[in-house]
Design an enzyme around this catalytic site. Structure first.
Site, PDB file in Angstrom:
ATOM      1  N   CYS A  89       0.807  -1.223   0.000  1.00  0.00           N
ATOM      2  CA  CYS A  89       0.000   0.000   0.000  1.00  0.00           C
ATOM      3  C   CYS A  89       0.841   1.274   0.000  1.00  0.00           C
ATOM      4  O   CYS A  89       0.349   2.343  -0.355  1.00  0.00           O
ATOM      5  CB  CYS A  89      -0.933   0.014   1.205  1.00  0.00           C
ATOM      6  SG  CYS A  89      -2.112  -1.354   1.202  1.00  0.00           S
ATOM      7  N   GLN A 157      -5.101  -8.733   6.339  1.00  0.00           N
ATOM      8  CA  GLN A 157      -5.362  -7.383   6.830  1.00  0.00           C
ATOM      9  C   GLN A 157      -6.613  -7.335   7.701  1.00  0.00           C
ATOM     10  O   GLN A 157      -6.706  -6.533   8.640  1.00  0.00           O
ATOM     11  CB  GLN A 157      -5.496  -6.428   5.652  1.00  0.00           C
ATOM     12  CG  GLN A 157      -6.586  -6.806   4.663  1.00  0.00           C
ATOM     13  CD  GLN A 157      -6.658  -5.845   3.500  1.00  0.00           C
ATOM     14  OE1 GLN A 157      -6.306  -4.684   3.623  1.00  0.00           O
ATOM     15  NE2 GLN A 157      -7.129  -6.321   2.358  1.00  0.00           N
ATOM     16  N   ARG A 212     -19.930   8.711   0.673  1.00  0.00           N
ATOM     17  CA  ARG A 212     -21.341   8.354   0.784  1.00  0.00           C
ATOM     18  C   ARG A 212     -22.009   9.141   1.908  1.00  0.00           C
ATOM     19  O   ARG A 212     -21.444   9.286   2.982  1.00  0.00           O
ATOM     20  CB  ARG A 212     -21.490   6.852   1.076  1.00  0.00           C
ATOM     21  CG  ARG A 212     -20.916   5.952  -0.007  1.00  0.00           C
ATOM     22  CD  ARG A 212     -20.879   4.515   0.465  1.00  0.00           C
ATOM     23  NE  ARG A 212     -20.301   3.630  -0.537  1.00  0.00           N
ATOM     24  CZ  ARG A 212     -19.639   2.520  -0.252  1.00  0.00           C
ATOM     25  NH1 ARG A 212     -19.463   2.165   1.000  1.00  0.00           N
ATOM     26  NH2 ARG A 212     -19.144   1.763  -1.218  1.00  0.00           N
ATOM     27  N   SER A 214     -24.058   8.345   4.157  1.00  0.00           N
ATOM     28  CA  SER A 214     -24.658   7.198   4.830  1.00  0.00           C
ATOM     29  C   SER A 214     -25.114   7.602   6.227  1.00  0.00           C
ATOM     30  O   SER A 214     -25.212   8.777   6.553  1.00  0.00           O
ATOM     31  CB  SER A 214     -23.653   6.044   4.887  1.00  0.00           C
ATOM     32  OG  SER A 214     -24.245   4.871   5.391  1.00  0.00           O
ATOM     33  N   SER A 237     -11.377   0.629   4.153  1.00  0.00           N
ATOM     34  CA  SER A 237     -11.145   1.481   2.987  1.00  0.00           C
ATOM     35  C   SER A 237     -11.875   0.911   1.777  1.00  0.00           C
ATOM     36  O   SER A 237     -12.101  -0.299   1.676  1.00  0.00           O
ATOM     37  CB  SER A 237      -9.647   1.578   2.696  1.00  0.00           C
ATOM     38  OG  SER A 237      -9.077   0.290   2.532  1.00  0.00           O
ATOM     39  N   HIS A 338      -9.016   3.748  -1.455  1.00  0.00           N
ATOM     40  CA  HIS A 338      -7.613   3.353  -1.269  1.00  0.00           C
ATOM     41  C   HIS A 338      -7.154   2.617  -2.529  1.00  0.00           C
ATOM     42  O   HIS A 338      -7.220   1.394  -2.609  1.00  0.00           O
ATOM     43  CB  HIS A 338      -7.501   2.462  -0.041  1.00  0.00           C
ATOM     44  CG  HIS A 338      -6.146   1.884   0.201  1.00  0.00           C
ATOM     45  ND1 HIS A 338      -4.982   2.423  -0.304  1.00  0.00           N
ATOM     46  CD2 HIS A 338      -5.766   0.775   0.918  1.00  0.00           C
ATOM     47  CE1 HIS A 338      -3.952   1.689   0.078  1.00  0.00           C
ATOM     48  NE2 HIS A 338      -4.416   0.686   0.824  1.00  0.00           N
ATOM     49  N   CYS A 368       0.017   2.202   6.723  1.00  0.00           N
ATOM     50  CA  CYS A 368       0.337   0.795   6.956  1.00  0.00           C
ATOM     51  C   CYS A 368       0.481   0.087   5.622  1.00  0.00           C
ATOM     52  O   CYS A 368      -0.140   0.466   4.624  1.00  0.00           O
ATOM     53  CB  CYS A 368      -0.734   0.136   7.810  1.00  0.00           C
ATOM     54  SG  CYS A 368      -2.411   0.275   7.148  1.00  0.00           S
ATOM     55  N   GLY A 370       1.484  -3.939   3.602  1.00  0.00           N
ATOM     56  CA  GLY A 370       1.643  -5.379   3.710  1.00  0.00           C
ATOM     57  C   GLY A 370       3.040  -5.755   4.176  1.00  0.00           C
ATOM     58  O   GLY A 370       4.016  -5.094   3.840  1.00  0.00           O
TER      59      GLY A 370
END
Length: 382
Positions: A89, A157, A212, A214, A237, A338, A368, A370
């Site tokens: 990432c 993750q 969104r 929401s 994400s 992401h 963060c 992997g």
């Protein structure tokens, strides 16, 4: 030591999954921001030293060194090389580090660092899925050294996000409140035009599609992901399609091309933590960066930390004691997406523009990655 300067930073809109950018070839989406960088800054394209792009799951349309392909797809000089890197990432944030290191060493003067990801066409973990068709179940199980050290269950993750929520005593409601705030900040930023200067519209897609309007009630109805007890899609994400790019130059290039620097790269580092916990490294990486740079969090005006999951950022805020009001002020990846390999320079683009909008001096970016890794970059606005 020589300095590395940022003179421009742009990004495409984030196209939601199966949205307005879903059918765009990765090379063309990457070309979009590269062409904008060249056109906006007046440096002859053949005089660029390198193009460094981050990208994850480099299969299909993203294979074959997408950095080079995107540059050529933009119609730019065949003399300029490109290289594609994968620090998961943090790939495009690392591309900025490599670009700055090349410039600070005196090896190069003009480098584009960026990234691209088309997650509708190439979903996350596509490379692992392809490996499965070749008989490999995951990247770790065939390694005697890995299994002896970390066990047979591959880290995920989602498990990490759940573990973090448990360790820092974060309830489902806590996570959903954080996520709701991310969407509200993003919607406000769009309404106020805060992203207008950093986004290069792609056809009819002129703004991020992912935020969104929401509600907490709707979030509470979602099922948990992959056996987790607190992690849902609402606190994770969003997958999306996007590209981003940052132009990094030397002092000599500033003078040669009559460029105005917008920021100086004050500090850059990368550290790692337990790969099973995977997503906790921004905490120790931030501590390391502050120690190396001789700074404290009180010196930092704004922070962009990737919202891979709500629990990641909430744990970081708890451990650093930093003000949430100055963190991801325009929303984060929960609302804005992401796009993996493009996220690093996407966040840096937003950080630079927000420092300019608010008059802040120092901005810190971390995320963060992997393998339990985390990059940290500190920018000084000029």
């Amino acid at each position: 030591m020589a300095e590395a300067y940022i003179v421009d930073a742009v990004r495409s809109p984030t196209g939601r999954r199966k949205g307005g950018l879903s059918q765009v070839h990765g090379a063309d989406l990457g070309a979009h921001v590269l062409k904008a960088i060249v056109e906006r800054n007046g440096i002859p394209d053949r005089e660029y030293d390198d193009v460094i792009f981050g990208c994850v799951d480099t299969v299909g349309p993203l294979a074959g060194d997408i950095a080079r392909s995107a540059w050529l797809a933009a119609g730019l000089s065949q003399e300029v090389p490109g290289t594609t890197i994968d620090r998961q990432c943090g790939s495009s944030q690392q591309s900025v580090h490599f670009a700055a290191q090349a410039i600070m060493s005196g090896c190069m003067d003009v480098v584009v660092a960026g990234g691209v990801q088309t997650m509708t066409q190439i979903p996350i973990s596509s490379a692992m899925t392809l490996a499965g068709s070749l008989g490999f179940t995951d990247p770790f199980s065939g390694s005697k050294g890995w299994v002896e050290r970390y066990g047979v269950e591959p880290p995920t993750q989602f498990n990490s996000a759940q573990m973090i929520a448990e360790k820092w005593n974060l309830s489902r409601k806590d996570l959903e409140l954080f996520s709701y705030e991310s969407h509200q900040r993003a919607l406000k930023a769009i309404a106020e035009g805060r992203f207008d200067k950093e986004i290069i519209p792609y056809g009819d897609v002129t703004m991020d599609e992912t935020p969104r309007n929401s509600s907490l009630e709707k979030m509470a109805e979602l099922d948990f992901l992959f056996g987790c007890e607190k992690v849902t899609a609402a606190v994770s994400s969003q997958t999306c399609d996007a590209s981003s790019a940052v132009l990094v130059v030397s002092e000599a290039a500033l003078k040669r091309y009559s460029l105005t620097p917008r920021a100086r790269i004050h500090h850059m580092s990368v550290r790692a933590d337990d790969p099973v916990w995977m997503l906790t490294a921004p905490i120790s990486a931030t501590e390391y960066a502050l120690k190396k740079s001789g700074m404290s969090m009180q010196d930092i005006d704004l922070v962009e930390i990737n919202e891979a999951f709500a629990s990641v950022v909430m744990a970081w805020l708890h451990e650093t004691g930093y003000d949430h009001a100055k963190t991801n002020v325009n929303g984060g990846a929960i609302a804005l997406g992401h796009p993996l390999g493009a996220t690093g320079t996407k966040l840096m683009t937003t950080l630079l523009h927000e420092l300019e909008r608010t008059g802040g001096r120092y901005g810190l970016q971390t995320m963060c990655e992997g393998g339990g890794q985390a990059n940290v970059t500190i920018l000084e606005r000029l």
